[in-house]
Each structure stands twice: as C-alpha cells, then as structure tokens.
Design a protein around this motif. Sequence first.
Motif, PDB file in Angstrom:
ATOM      1  N   ALA A 119       4.131 -12.893   1.524  1.00  0.00           N
ATOM      2  CA  ALA A 119       4.158 -11.993   2.681  1.00  0.00           C
ATOM      3  C   ALA A 119       4.436 -12.784   3.951  1.00  0.00           C
ATOM      4  O   ALA A 119       5.273 -12.386   4.784  1.00  0.00           O
ATOM      5  CB  ALA A 119       2.837 -11.242   2.790  1.00  0.00           C
ATOM      6  N   SER A 122       7.981 -14.131   3.939  1.00  0.00           N
ATOM      7  CA  SER A 122       8.967 -13.077   4.180  1.00  0.00           C
ATOM      8  C   SER A 122       9.081 -12.756   5.658  1.00  0.00           C
ATOM      9  O   SER A 122      10.181 -12.594   6.197  1.00  0.00           O
ATOM     10  CB  SER A 122       8.583 -11.817   3.387  1.00  0.00           C
ATOM     11  OG  SER A 122       8.657 -12.063   2.002  1.00  0.00           O
ATOM     12  N   ALA A 123       7.947 -12.665   6.333  1.00  0.00           N
ATOM     13  CA  ALA A 123       7.984 -12.435   7.779  1.00  0.00           C
ATOM     14  C   ALA A 123       8.669 -13.584   8.493  1.00  0.00           C
ATOM     15  O   ALA A 123       9.448 -13.382   9.434  1.00  0.00           O
ATOM     16  CB  ALA A 123       6.563 -12.245   8.317  1.00  0.00           C
ATOM     17  N   GLU A 128      10.028 -11.961  11.938  1.00  0.00           N
ATOM     18  CA  GLU A 128       9.297 -10.757  12.320  1.00  0.00           C
ATOM     19  C   GLU A 128       7.825 -11.100  12.516  1.00  0.00           C
ATOM     20  O   GLU A 128       7.318 -12.091  11.970  1.00  0.00           O
ATOM     21  CB  GLU A 128       9.417  -9.680  11.237  1.00  0.00           C
ATOM     22  CG  GLU A 128      10.821  -9.153  11.006  1.00  0.00           C
ATOM     23  CD  GLU A 128      11.329  -8.236  12.113  1.00  0.00           C
ATOM     24  OE1 GLU A 128      10.566  -7.950  13.061  1.00  0.00           O
ATOM     25  OE2 GLU A 128      12.493  -7.797  12.025  1.00  0.00           O
ATOM     26  N   PHE A 130       3.906  -9.473  12.186  1.00  0.00           N
ATOM     27  CA  PHE A 130       3.136  -8.373  11.616  1.00  0.00           C
ATOM     28  C   PHE A 130       2.371  -7.598  12.676  1.00  0.00           C
ATOM     29  O   PHE A 130       2.063  -6.424  12.504  1.00  0.00           O
ATOM     30  CB  PHE A 130       2.114  -8.909  10.607  1.00  0.00           C
ATOM     31  CG  PHE A 130       2.710  -9.427   9.327  1.00  0.00           C
ATOM     32  CD1 PHE A 130       3.845  -8.874   8.776  1.00  0.00           C
ATOM     33  CD2 PHE A 130       2.095 -10.475   8.661  1.00  0.00           C
ATOM     34  CE1 PHE A 130       4.378  -9.349   7.584  1.00  0.00           C
ATOM     35  CE2 PHE A 130       2.610 -10.967   7.466  1.00  0.00           C
ATOM     36  CZ  PHE A 130       3.757 -10.400   6.933  1.00  0.00           C
ATOM     37  N   VAL A 139      -2.904  -5.417   9.397  1.00  0.00           N
ATOM     38  CA  VAL A 139      -1.952  -5.626   8.306  1.00  0.00           C
ATOM     39  C   VAL A 139      -2.631  -5.234   6.999  1.00  0.00           C
ATOM     40  O   VAL A 139      -3.768  -5.631   6.740  1.00  0.00           O
ATOM     41  CB  VAL A 139      -1.506  -7.099   8.217  1.00  0.00           C
ATOM     42  CG1 VAL A 139      -0.430  -7.270   7.138  1.00  0.00           C
ATOM     43  CG2 VAL A 139      -1.007  -7.601   9.558  1.00  0.00           C
ATOM     44  N   PHE A 141      -2.229  -5.459   2.918  1.00  0.00           N
ATOM     45  CA  PHE A 141      -1.575  -5.997   1.722  1.00  0.00           C
ATOM     46  C   PHE A 141      -1.896  -5.047   0.572  1.00  0.00           C
ATOM     47  O   PHE A 141      -3.062  -4.834   0.249  1.00  0.00           O
ATOM     48  CB  PHE A 141      -2.107  -7.384   1.372  1.00  0.00           C
ATOM     49  CG  PHE A 141      -1.739  -8.477   2.328  1.00  0.00           C
ATOM     50  CD1 PHE A 141      -0.794  -8.285   3.327  1.00  0.00           C
ATOM     51  CD2 PHE A 141      -2.346  -9.719   2.241  1.00  0.00           C
ATOM     52  CE1 PHE A 141      -0.449  -9.294   4.206  1.00  0.00           C
ATOM     53  CE2 PHE A 141      -2.024 -10.748   3.113  1.00  0.00           C
ATOM     54  CZ  PHE A 141      -1.067 -10.532   4.101  1.00  0.00           C
ATOM     55  N   THR A 165       1.110  -2.261   9.802  1.00  0.00           N
ATOM     56  CA  THR A 165       2.025  -3.047   8.980  1.00  0.00           C
ATOM     57  C   THR A 165       1.591  -2.993   7.519  1.00  0.00           C
ATOM     58  O   THR A 165       0.415  -3.199   7.191  1.00  0.00           O
ATOM     59  CB  THR A 165       2.058  -4.505   9.456  1.00  0.00           C
ATOM     60  OG1 THR A 165       2.617  -4.539  10.779  1.00  0.00           O
ATOM     61  CG2 THR A 165       2.909  -5.372   8.530  1.00  0.00           C
ATOM     62  N   CYS A 167       2.478  -4.640   3.762  1.00  0.00           N
ATOM     63  CA  CYS A 167       3.169  -5.617   2.925  1.00  0.00           C
ATOM     64  C   CYS A 167       2.972  -5.183   1.481  1.00  0.00           C
ATOM     65  O   CYS A 167       1.837  -5.198   0.981  1.00  0.00           O
ATOM     66  CB  CYS A 167       2.605  -7.017   3.152  1.00  0.00           C
ATOM     67  SG  CYS A 167       2.875  -7.643   4.810  1.00  0.00           S
ATOM     68  N   MET A 229       9.436  -8.936  -1.535  1.00  0.00           N
ATOM     69  CA  MET A 229       8.394  -8.382  -0.683  1.00  0.00           C
ATOM     70  C   MET A 229       8.981  -7.239   0.130  1.00  0.00           C
ATOM     71  O   MET A 229      10.059  -7.380   0.723  1.00  0.00           O
ATOM     72  CB  MET A 229       7.866  -9.470   0.265  1.00  0.00           C
ATOM     73  CG  MET A 229       6.851  -9.004   1.301  1.00  0.00           C
ATOM     74  SD  MET A 229       5.346  -8.321   0.603  1.00  0.00           S
ATOM     75  CE  MET A 229       4.809  -9.699  -0.428  1.00  0.00           C
ATOM     76  N   ILE A 231       8.339  -4.881   3.323  1.00  0.00           N
ATOM     77  CA  ILE A 231       7.545  -4.784   4.550  1.00  0.00           C
ATOM     78  C   ILE A 231       7.982  -3.535   5.318  1.00  0.00           C
ATOM     79  O   ILE A 231       9.155  -3.368   5.647  1.00  0.00           O
ATOM     80  CB  ILE A 231       7.717  -6.018   5.447  1.00  0.00           C
ATOM     81  CG1 ILE A 231       7.312  -7.295   4.696  1.00  0.00           C
ATOM     82  CG2 ILE A 231       6.878  -5.865   6.723  1.00  0.00           C
ATOM     83  CD1 ILE A 231       7.601  -8.572   5.471  1.00  0.00           C
ATOM     84  N   SER A 233       6.818  -1.590   8.821  1.00  0.00           N
ATOM     85  CA  SER A 233       5.968  -1.838   9.981  1.00  0.00           C
ATOM     86  C   SER A 233       6.602  -1.292  11.255  1.00  0.00           C
ATOM     87  O   SER A 233       7.830  -1.366  11.421  1.00  0.00           O
ATOM     88  CB  SER A 233       5.738  -3.347  10.153  1.00  0.00           C
ATOM     89  OG  SER A 233       5.035  -3.612  11.357  1.00  0.00           O
TER      90      SER A 233
END
Length: 263
Positions: A119, A122-123, A128, A130, A139, A141, A165, A167, A229, A231, A233
């Motif tokens: 996660a 990936s951001a 990006e 979160f 956030v 998960f 957000t 994930c 992943m 996302i 958000s």
Amino acid sequence: MVEHDTGTVWFVGAGPGDPELITVKGRSLIERAGAILFAGSLVNEAITRWAPPGCAVADSKDMTLPEMTAWLIQQARQHAVVVRLQTGDPALYGSLIELVQPLDAAGVPVQVVPGVSSAMASAAAAVESFTLPEVTQSVIFTRVEGRTPMPPGEDLAALAAHRTTLCLFLSITLLHKVEAGLRAAGWAEDAPIVVVHKASWPGEERIVRGTLATIKQRCREAGIVSQAMVIASPTLGSRHWPELAKSKLYDPSFTHRFRKASA
C-alpha cells in the motif's frame, strides 16, 4: 509449552518487491541467517542474495502450512537465526499467527521485523498522499470478499461510506465487487481510482489510473490480473489541484513547542 534449545525464527517483512526496500535490520538478519524460507510467489528472490554461503534457502510457494512450520522448526534446531521472509509487512495478510502458533507449541522463539507494505509502495509510485488536511485523515486497509469471507460489518459498502482512503488488497480480480461496493456507498462515477501492479518491482511496476466508471476496463486492457493494489481516495490527483488546505504544522501563524508563530 515444551522448551527446546533452539534458534529464533524471525518473521521479516521483505517489502513490496524492490529488494532495497527491506529494512536495515531485515537485511542484517538475512546476512546472519543459517536458513531462509521465502514466499516465492510474492517475494522477489533477489532479496536472498545477501544470504551467507552455506545458508539453506527454500521457497514456500509449493508448501502447505504444516510443511512450512515443520521446516522452520527443523531449521531452528540447527541454526541460531532462521528467517521467514514475508511479502510486505508480516502483520498484513501474511498468515503470521497461523505460522507462529505451531512454533510457540514447539518452544521455538519468534521475533517479527516490520516491512514496507505494498500500500505504501503504491502510493509512493503514484506520488499520492493517503491523507490531506480537510479532505481525509483516515486510511482503511481492507479487501473485498472472495473465497475468504469478510467478517460481519466489514463489507466494502459499509467501509466506503466513511468516504476516506481505501487500500484494497487481494481484490484486482474482483473489481466488479469493488465497483458495486463503492456505488452502494454513494461514490460518484468520476471518483478517482489508481491501481498499481507490482509496486516497486524493478522493471515490472505499472500504474493505471481511472475512475469508478472506467478502472475495470482500463485494467483489463492493461492485462493486470494479479499482484495489484487498488486505491480509492478523495485525495487522488491532489498534486494537480490549484488549491490545497495547508498543514497547520508549517503555518507561520501556528505555534507549537518547537516554533512560535511569526505571523
């Protein structure tokens, strides 16, 4: 619990893919390990390159849980340091407790070293955040239900209703359920979504951007069906927003214990 004269099994977060994203402590343990068991279906084998000569290295992708724990117990009775390399962070979707319980029963000491989650990678790949002031400070998960059922109260529609957000692990083949959950929670068709395939894997990372209305088709066109992943958000794309609510921490008019307000 039966006590034995054994080494310690270290559950080490191997990170999301790039071998260099392992922690310094994790790498140090690999360098001292007498035996390493890595999850070859998800962990980049290159991370074992720091293992010392003579280290027993095994891939667990074809093993059952009893076979894995038996191997770890056997190696711990021969070596002071045994490493189990888990993808990402051991505390997230890593079967950590299922593996630890038999070791506890056998009297094998256990330690855990955290790792970088996919996660976070990936951001980072997508540049990006979160969280943003006055947009979202939370956030979640989670995953959508597949062969593994979700506990009561954790369906995606209920979690997505918070408009924070999200994930989504282990959900790339279930984008139709992702779409349904977000729509049921009232997310707009143009709500931004980013999918990162094999975040941080050298030469293999791919980023797909879309919206609730388009992301499934864009992932299909890109052929992304695993190790991704998802996302969703309200912060996505904020790098290009003309205006942002700024953090109070760095505001000239904000006093805190390290700085007095200057404006």
